[in-house]
Design a protein around this motif. Structure first.
Motif, mmCIF file in Angstrom:
data_model
loop_
_atom_site.group_PDB
_atom_site.id
_atom_site.type_symbol
_atom_site.label_atom_id
_atom_site.label_comp_id
_atom_site.label_asym_id
_atom_site.label_seq_id
_atom_site.Cartn_x
_atom_site.Cartn_y
_atom_site.Cartn_z
ATOM 1 N N ARG A 90 -43.286 4.825 9.206
ATOM 2 C CA ARG A 90 -44.223 4.936 8.740
ATOM 3 C C ARG A 90 -44.958 5.990 9.319
ATOM 4 N NH1 ARG A 90 -48.912 3.317 10.037
ATOM 5 N NH2 ARG A 90 -48.172 1.748 11.579
ATOM 6 N N LYS A 93 -43.724 9.643 8.528
ATOM 7 C CA LYS A 93 -43.970 9.608 7.056
ATOM 8 C C LYS A 93 -45.589 10.330 6.857
ATOM 9 C CE LYS A 93 -42.600 10.019 2.897
ATOM 10 N NZ LYS A 93 -41.650 11.119 2.266
ATOM 11 N N GLU A 94 -46.272 9.291 7.365
ATOM 12 C CA GLU A 94 -47.796 9.619 7.183
ATOM 13 C C GLU A 94 -48.073 10.913 7.617
ATOM 14 O OE1 GLU A 94 -49.069 5.097 6.853
ATOM 15 O OE2 GLU A 94 -49.859 6.174 8.798
ATOM 16 N N THR A 123 -38.852 11.856 5.841
ATOM 17 C CA THR A 123 -38.352 10.593 5.733
ATOM 18 C C THR A 123 -37.420 10.445 7.070
ATOM 19 O OG1 THR A 123 -39.102 10.183 3.499
ATOM 20 C CG2 THR A 123 -37.225 8.820 4.446
#
Length: 146
Positions: free
Chosen positions: A56, A59-60, A65
């Motif tokens: 996560r 990705k943020e 990914t």
């Protein structure tokens, strides 16, 4: 839980994302280490596994990914104030991952993101533990190819 002057250590997850001879670095927007280069990562959320937190956060912060390849190390980050009281206390779990995608976009609390050449890591203004973990991740990746 508050981040500065916490009641107990905060679990943080970092990911050494490798792409050929490069490693992904993020320029932090928030303390601790605001405006310094580091690994993508952040605090684990309640109900989230360590690996989910790492995926996560990458990705943020970068738009990538990834799939986690393995565990690199666990590191303590403790920054004390002028009176010796811990201002920040993180227990950091660092994973490594490989990405073939090179297109990055800074997001969340990342001011900037970049791919840095492995042979330049020691010359960059990084925390010594970050450098150590990056070198160890490259060794783990190379060993996994054998």
């Amino acid at each position: 839980m508050k981040r500065s002057y916490p009641d107990r250590p905060i679990v943080g997850v970092g990911v050494v994302v490798l792409n050929a001879d490069k490693v992904l670095l993020v320029k932090r927007g928030n303390p601790p280490k605001a405006e310094e280069w580091s690994l993508p990562g952040g605090a684990q959320d309640i109900g989230e596994t360590l690996q989910e937190a790492g995926i996560r956060e990458v990705k943020e912060e970068t738009g990538l990914t990834i799939t986690i390849s393995g565990l690199v190390d666990a590191v303590d980050f403790i920054e004390k104030d002028d009176f010796g009281k811990p201002r920040f206390h993180y227990s950091l779990i660092d994973f490594w991952a490989v990405s073939s995608d090179r297109e990055l976009r800074p997001g969340d609390d990342a001011l900037s993101v970049q791919w840095a050449a492995h042979d330049r890591i020691d010359a960059l203004p990084l925390w010594s533990e970050t450098k150590r973990v990056i070198h160890k991740a490259f060794k783990l990746r190379d060993k996994s190819k054998q």
